[in-house]
Scaffold this motif. Sequence first.
Motif, PDB file in Angstrom:
ATOM      1  N   ILE A 121       0.536  -0.874   0.190  1.00 29.24           N
ATOM      2  CA  ILE A 121       0.299   0.117   0.100  1.00 29.24           C
ATOM      3  C   ILE A 121       0.999   1.343   0.085  1.00 29.24           C
ATOM      4  O   ILE A 121       0.605   2.112  -0.686  1.00 29.24           O
ATOM      5  CB  ILE A 121      -1.100  -0.002   1.252  1.00 29.24           C
ATOM      6  N   VAL A 122       1.749   1.000   0.455  1.00 27.70           N
ATOM      7  CA  VAL A 122       2.548   2.185   0.625  1.00 27.70           C
ATOM      8  C   VAL A 122       3.501   2.397  -0.216  1.00 27.70           C
ATOM      9  O   VAL A 122       3.708   3.874  -0.761  1.00 27.70           O
ATOM     10  CB  VAL A 122       3.905   2.548   1.824  1.00 27.70           C
ATOM     11  N   ALA A 123       3.859   1.743  -0.789  1.00 28.37           N
ATOM     12  CA  ALA A 123       4.342   1.893  -2.009  1.00 28.37           C
ATOM     13  C   ALA A 123       3.802   2.739  -3.341  1.00 28.37           C
ATOM     14  O   ALA A 123       3.540   2.983  -3.869  1.00 28.37           O
ATOM     15  CB  ALA A 123       4.735   0.663  -2.584  1.00 28.37           C
ATOM     16  N   ALA A 124       2.520   1.480  -3.286  1.00 31.85           N
ATOM     17  CA  ALA A 124       1.472   1.892  -4.491  1.00 31.85           C
ATOM     18  C   ALA A 124       1.310   3.578  -3.852  1.00 31.85           C
ATOM     19  O   ALA A 124       0.928   4.424  -5.472  1.00 31.85           O
ATOM     20  CB  ALA A 124       0.360   1.574  -4.303  1.00 31.85           C
ATOM     21  N   THR A 125       0.547   3.741  -2.839  1.00 30.82           N
ATOM     22  CA  THR A 125       0.596   5.515  -3.149  1.00 30.82           C
ATOM     23  C   THR A 125       1.786   6.488  -3.452  1.00 30.82           C
ATOM     24  O   THR A 125       1.170   7.744  -3.528  1.00 30.82           O
ATOM     25  CB  THR A 125      -0.555   5.554  -1.629  1.00 30.82           C
ATOM     26  N   ARG A 126       2.677   5.925  -3.463  1.00 32.80           N
ATOM     27  CA  ARG A 126       3.359   7.160  -3.827  1.00 32.80           C
ATOM     28  C   ARG A 126       4.832   6.126  -4.769  1.00 32.80           C
ATOM     29  O   ARG A 126       6.128   6.302  -4.353  1.00 32.80           O
ATOM     30  CB  ARG A 126       4.739   6.498  -2.042  1.00 32.80           C
ATOM     31  N   GLN A 202       2.852  -7.791  -5.230  1.00 31.34           N
ATOM     32  CA  GLN A 202       1.610  -7.545  -6.796  1.00 31.34           C
ATOM     33  C   GLN A 202       0.416  -7.074  -5.929  1.00 31.34           C
ATOM     34  O   GLN A 202       0.543  -6.714  -6.764  1.00 31.34           O
ATOM     35  CB  GLN A 202       0.932  -9.142  -6.481  1.00 31.34           C
ATOM     36  N   LEU A 203       0.902  -5.963  -4.635  1.00 34.24           N
ATOM     37  CA  LEU A 203      -0.323  -5.715  -4.462  1.00 34.24           C
ATOM     38  C   LEU A 203      -0.362  -4.364  -4.787  1.00 34.24           C
ATOM     39  O   LEU A 203      -1.050  -3.657  -4.637  1.00 34.24           O
ATOM     40  CB  LEU A 203      -0.328  -5.618  -2.960  1.00 34.24           C
ATOM     41  N   ARG A 204       1.579  -3.756  -5.079  1.00 32.96           N
ATOM     42  CA  ARG A 204       1.618  -2.544  -5.826  1.00 32.96           C
ATOM     43  C   ARG A 204       1.314  -2.764  -7.055  1.00 32.96           C
ATOM     44  O   ARG A 204       1.114  -1.298  -6.846  1.00 32.96           O
ATOM     45  CB  ARG A 204       3.420  -2.178  -5.470  1.00 32.96           C
ATOM     46  N   SER A 205       1.751  -3.301  -7.414  1.00 33.57           N
ATOM     47  CA  SER A 205       0.772  -3.367  -8.676  1.00 33.57           C
ATOM     48  C   SER A 205      -0.308  -3.372  -9.251  1.00 33.57           C
ATOM     49  O   SER A 205      -0.836  -2.472 -10.140  1.00 33.57           O
ATOM     50  CB  SER A 205       1.886  -4.301  -9.370  1.00 33.57           C
ATOM     51  N   ALA A 206      -0.869  -4.363  -8.439  1.00 31.13           N
ATOM     52  CA  ALA A 206      -2.669  -4.348  -8.548  1.00 31.13           C
ATOM     53  C   ALA A 206      -2.575  -2.648  -7.787  1.00 31.13           C
ATOM     54  O   ALA A 206      -3.520  -1.722  -8.568  1.00 31.13           O
ATOM     55  CB  ALA A 206      -3.013  -4.810  -7.871  1.00 31.13           C
ATOM     56  N   LEU A 207      -2.906  -2.094  -7.076  1.00 30.93           N
ATOM     57  CA  LEU A 207      -2.472  -0.936  -6.838  1.00 30.93           C
ATOM     58  C   LEU A 207      -2.410   0.333  -7.503  1.00 30.93           C
ATOM     59  O   LEU A 207      -3.307   1.297  -7.787  1.00 30.93           O
ATOM     60  CB  LEU A 207      -2.371  -0.891  -5.756  1.00 30.93           C
ATOM     61  N   LEU A 230      -8.895   5.466  -1.528  1.00 28.80           N
ATOM     62  CA  LEU A 230      -7.710   3.968  -0.965  1.00 28.80           C
ATOM     63  C   LEU A 230      -8.553   2.800  -0.644  1.00 28.80           C
ATOM     64  O   LEU A 230      -8.780   1.663  -1.041  1.00 28.80           O
ATOM     65  CB  LEU A 230      -6.544   4.347  -0.808  1.00 28.80           C
ATOM     66  N   TRP A 231      -9.130   3.282   0.965  1.00 23.06           N
ATOM     67  CA  TRP A 231      -9.662   1.828   1.191  1.00 23.06           C
ATOM     68  C   TRP A 231     -11.401   1.559   0.928  1.00 23.06           C
ATOM     69  O   TRP A 231     -11.742   0.144   0.956  1.00 23.06           O
ATOM     70  CB  TRP A 231     -10.215   2.785   2.963  1.00 23.06           C
ATOM     71  N   LYS A 232     -11.784   2.068   0.059  1.00 25.45           N
ATOM     72  CA  LYS A 232     -13.399   1.875  -0.301  1.00 25.45           C
ATOM     73  C   LYS A 232     -12.637   1.621  -1.963  1.00 25.45           C
ATOM     74  O   LYS A 232     -14.508   0.679  -2.076  1.00 25.45           O
ATOM     75  CB  LYS A 232     -14.143   3.087  -0.223  1.00 25.45           C
ATOM     76  N   HIS A 233     -12.234   1.682  -2.494  1.00 31.03           N
ATOM     77  CA  HIS A 233     -12.443   2.029  -3.666  1.00 31.03           C
ATOM     78  C   HIS A 233     -11.252   1.101  -4.157  1.00 31.03           C
ATOM     79  O   HIS A 233     -11.066  -0.154  -4.853  1.00 31.03           O
ATOM     80  CB  HIS A 233     -12.707   2.526  -4.639  1.00 31.03           C
ATOM     81  N   GLY A 234      -9.551   0.923  -3.717  1.00 28.98           N
ATOM     82  CA  GLY A 234      -8.852   0.786  -4.409  1.00 28.98           C
ATOM     83  C   GLY A 234      -8.919  -0.884  -4.056  1.00 28.98           C
ATOM     84  O   GLY A 234      -8.612  -1.488  -4.510  1.00 28.98           O
ATOM     85  N   LEU A 235      -9.085  -0.648  -2.872  1.00 31.43           N
ATOM     86  CA  LEU A 235      -8.503  -2.553  -2.433  1.00 31.43           C
ATOM     87  C   LEU A 235      -9.487  -3.179  -2.361  1.00 31.43           C
ATOM     88  O   LEU A 235      -9.487  -4.473  -2.405  1.00 31.43           O
ATOM     89  CB  LEU A 235      -8.277  -1.941  -0.982  1.00 31.43           C
ATOM     90  N   LYS A 236     -11.059  -2.720  -2.208  1.00 33.45           N
ATOM     91  CA  LYS A 236     -12.249  -3.127  -2.578  1.00 33.45           C
ATOM     92  C   LYS A 236     -11.710  -3.629  -4.014  1.00 33.45           C
ATOM     93  O   LYS A 236     -11.771  -5.450  -4.587  1.00 33.45           O
ATOM     94  CB  LYS A 236     -13.105  -2.977  -2.475  1.00 33.45           C
ATOM     95  N   ASN A 237     -11.198  -3.982  -4.899  1.00 34.38           N
ATOM     96  CA  ASN A 237     -11.050  -4.061  -6.629  1.00 34.38           C
ATOM     97  C   ASN A 237     -10.074  -4.938  -6.738  1.00 34.38           C
ATOM     98  O   ASN A 237      -9.507  -5.229  -6.915  1.00 34.38           O
ATOM     99  CB  ASN A 237     -10.680  -2.794  -7.465  1.00 34.38           C
ATOM    100  N   VAL A 240      -9.310  -9.155  -4.941  1.00 37.29           N
ATOM    101  CA  VAL A 240      -9.324 -10.702  -5.891  1.00 37.29           C
ATOM    102  C   VAL A 240      -7.927 -11.373  -6.096  1.00 37.29           C
ATOM    103  O   VAL A 240      -7.371 -11.688  -6.248  1.00 37.29           O
ATOM    104  CB  VAL A 240     -10.262 -10.850  -7.285  1.00 37.29           C
ATOM    105  N   THR A 241      -7.001 -10.148  -6.544  1.00 43.12           N
ATOM    106  CA  THR A 241      -5.843 -10.033  -6.834  1.00 43.12           C
ATOM    107  C   THR A 241      -4.982 -10.293  -5.309  1.00 43.12           C
ATOM    108  O   THR A 241      -4.275 -11.413  -5.555  1.00 43.12           O
ATOM    109  CB  THR A 241      -5.065  -8.605  -6.998  1.00 43.12           C
ATOM    110  N   LEU A 242      -5.352 -10.064  -4.551  1.00 45.75           N
ATOM    111  CA  LEU A 242      -4.461 -10.672  -3.262  1.00 45.75           C
ATOM    112  C   LEU A 242      -4.813 -12.095  -3.301  1.00 45.75           C
ATOM    113  O   LEU A 242      -4.206 -12.701  -2.317  1.00 45.75           O
ATOM    114  CB  LEU A 242      -4.773  -9.275  -1.966  1.00 45.75           C
TER     115      LEU A 242
END
Length: 317
Positions: A121-126, A202-207, A230-237, A240-242
């Motif tokens: 999450i930290v890597a994907a948001t920055r 994998q989470l970084r790439s998907a986010l 991030l929490w309501k839309h990003g992680l929800k989407n 499945v990848t996770l």
Amino acid sequence: MNNKGQMIGRRLLQIAPVIVLATFVVFGLLQLVPGDIAVTLAGENATDARIVQIRQTYGLDQPFLVQYGHWLWNAAHLDLSRSYLSNEPVLDQILHRFPTTLLIVAVALLISLIIGVPLGIVAATRPGSRLDTVVTSFASLGVALPNFWLAMILVATFALTWNIFPATGAVAFGKDPAKALLHAALPAFALAAGGIAEVARQLRSALIEILSSQYVRTLHAKGLSPTAILWKHGLKNVSVTLLTVVGLLINRLLGATVVVEAVFAIPGMGSLIVHAAIHKDFPVVQGVVLAMVVVVICMNLLIDMLYAILDPRVGRT
């Protein structure tokens, strides 16, 4: 029956052929192992009559397909034969050792998620920042590090030098949960290094893909806060990848326990199959492989069921 039920039903129908194919391949490969198991069991100075008697006792004189069919029929009735070495029922050995391996895998998976998800999450948001570079470098290193090397480093540092964790052995979780987790800590960390890296990467790439989409840009234009997005839309989407990563990770952790249990001298499934393979104890090898295959298939089935819950489109395919 609804679409989700039909999807689960199809997966259940696929389980039996996969199990049969896996056991057939393993059973066949064991026949290619050099040497005669009857001679090994009889000893160096055994007579020919004794060797023939052992072949007849264990059915080794029968054709391959007859041996396999007999073993598969018994396995379907939860009879995995007896160990050539100890004469103990193979199923009893598996039931005795499996909880130890399961605990290590569960702790390793938990560590992978607890550390890997925040890093991703930290890597994907920055993206492109120094922190992102550190996380991606750590992920590459974690994937590249061999489990056995990391296990030895952990033993030398935290067990032998600092004496924080025990170096070898295991304790049943039902007997003493605290000691069981203490013994499982180092093996789990050795297994989790690659899992942390894989989850984070994998989470970084998907986010990043989700957060850079037109859909998210529209949410930004409407004034929705980055945290809510991030929490309501990003992680929800990306759930499945996770989930896919978790499913693959469980399978990988089960396989990696063979090496890690050998380093830590843990009486689990990994050490059991290694000892059996070295001494040509084929019923134990076949039983452990069957147990591993069943566990992996059941986990894949559970992942498929969770897919249908998280993403309704899956149930329609």
